[in-house]
Design an enzyme around this catalytic site. Structure first.
Site, PDB file in Angstrom:
ATOM      1  N   GLY A  42      54.129  10.013  87.119  1.00  0.00           N
ATOM      2  CA  GLY A  42      53.448   8.741  86.842  1.00  0.00           C
ATOM      3  C   GLY A  42      52.935   8.563  85.428  1.00  0.00           C
ATOM      4  O   GLY A  42      52.949   7.455  84.896  1.00  0.00           O
ATOM      5  N   GLU A  97      46.698  11.138  82.780  1.00  0.00           N
ATOM      6  CA  GLU A  97      47.066  10.724  84.143  1.00  0.00           C
ATOM      7  C   GLU A  97      47.245   9.208  84.190  1.00  0.00           C
ATOM      8  O   GLU A  97      46.665   8.479  83.395  1.00  0.00           O
ATOM      9  CB  GLU A  97      45.961  11.209  85.096  1.00  0.00           C
ATOM     10  N   ASP A  98      48.021   8.740  85.128  1.00  0.00           N
ATOM     11  CA  ASP A  98      48.247   7.298  85.250  1.00  0.00           C
ATOM     12  C   ASP A  98      47.045   6.588  85.874  1.00  0.00           C
ATOM     13  O   ASP A  98      46.542   5.601  85.352  1.00  0.00           O
ATOM     14  CB  ASP A  98      49.530   7.005  86.052  1.00  0.00           C
ATOM     15  N   ASP A 101      42.376   7.594  91.804  1.00  0.00           N
ATOM     16  CA  ASP A 101      42.074   6.820  93.009  1.00  0.00           C
ATOM     17  C   ASP A 101      40.965   7.565  93.764  1.00  0.00           C
ATOM     18  O   ASP A 101      39.784   7.376  93.482  1.00  0.00           O
ATOM     19  CB  ASP A 101      43.375   6.697  93.805  1.00  0.00           C
ATOM     20  N   THR A 102      41.295   8.420  94.722  1.00  0.00           N
ATOM     21  CA  THR A 102      40.248   9.189  95.412  1.00  0.00           C
ATOM     22  C   THR A 102      39.603  10.200  94.465  1.00  0.00           C
ATOM     23  O   THR A 102      38.463  10.601  94.664  1.00  0.00           O
ATOM     24  CB  THR A 102      40.825   9.974  96.613  1.00  0.00           C
ATOM     25  N   LEU A 106      42.831  15.031  90.473  1.00  0.00           N
ATOM     26  CA  LEU A 106      42.324  15.510  89.188  1.00  0.00           C
ATOM     27  C   LEU A 106      41.152  16.464  89.337  1.00  0.00           C
ATOM     28  O   LEU A 106      40.969  17.343  88.501  1.00  0.00           O
ATOM     29  CB  LEU A 106      41.941  14.335  88.290  1.00  0.00           C
ATOM     30  N   LYS A 129      40.441   3.512  89.528  1.00  0.00           N
ATOM     31  CA  LYS A 129      40.293   2.638  90.707  1.00  0.00           C
ATOM     32  C   LYS A 129      39.204   3.265  91.583  1.00  0.00           C
ATOM     33  O   LYS A 129      39.490   4.065  92.461  1.00  0.00           O
ATOM     34  CB  LYS A 129      41.649   2.608  91.426  1.00  0.00           C
ATOM     35  N   ARG A 164      58.398   2.074  88.846  1.00  0.00           N
ATOM     36  CA  ARG A 164      57.814   2.816  87.723  1.00  0.00           C
ATOM     37  C   ARG A 164      58.135   2.222  86.361  1.00  0.00           C
ATOM     38  O   ARG A 164      57.342   2.297  85.443  1.00  0.00           O
ATOM     39  CB  ARG A 164      58.380   4.243  87.684  1.00  0.00           C
TER      40      ARG A 164
END
Ligand code: IMP
Length: 174
Positions: A42, A97-98, A101-102, A106, A129, A164
């Site tokens: 990503g 990193e792209d 989220d959670t 990472l 996000k 992508r």
């Protein structure tokens, strides 16, 4: 296949934000040697663009982690599919990193890189996000914060490997 909903960030917006991030990183790491670590697949596009906007010498390496597979939910278990070539001890590492989220991916990665005793480890994520964040994670450099929990595609982000290569970032129509 999926249907593209609203476009959140155009190619032009992305380019100018990447330039700003590159300038900020160049200032912060001036006089140091930086190892950029891109998370495949990503972050590949963002990494290449960002590297060209950083005006200090950088080295690059890549890692591949398994998180979602073909699903759109993080499972919480992260496995290393491809490890770094480089020995990172005493080096300044910037994980690229792209999207966060959670935060599980990472968080795991940062902890495992810390064990290798680098001089520093920081995170640069193009998108943050936070709606579904499961733990606190410091993101030192971020492109944009995205509200809500739309699933996004483009600029490296995929939905089951599709989308992508889109030059912009859009929400998938539900
Ligand atoms: P996390 O562990 O939940 O933070 O997940 C991070 C990874 O999930 C990212 O590197 C992406 O590969 C993927 N991901 C999370 N949200 C999205 C999205 O909206 N579109 C595409 N991939 C996503």
């Amino acid at each position: 296949m999926f249907e593209i909903g609203s476009v959140l960030f155009s190619a032009r917006q992305i380019q100018s934000r990447v330039r700003e991030l590159g300038e900020e990183i160049s200032r912060d790491y001036a006089g140091k040697e930086l190892l950029m670590v891109g998370i495949l697949k990503g972050a590949a596009m963002f990494m290449m663009d960002l590297a060209r906007e950083i005006h200090i010498p950088v080295q690059m390496d890549f890692m591949s982690l398994s998180s979602y597979g073909a699903a759109t939910e993080s499972t919480g278990t992260v496995q290393t599919r491809r490890d770094l070539d480089a020995d990172i001890s005493n080096r300044h590492v910037l994980v690229v990193e792209d999207i966060v989220d959670t935060g599980l991916t990472l968080n795991y990665l940062k902890q495992s890189l810390q064990l290798r005793q680098p001089a520093s480890v920081k995170i640069c994520a193009f998108l943050d996000k936070p709606a579904r964040r499961k733990l606190e994670l410091e993101i030192e450099y971020k492109g944009y914060v995205v509200e809500g929990d739309d699933f996004l595609v483009g600029y490296g982000l995929d939905m089951a490997e599709e989308g992508r290569a889109l030059p912009y970032i859009a929400a998938v129509r539900r």
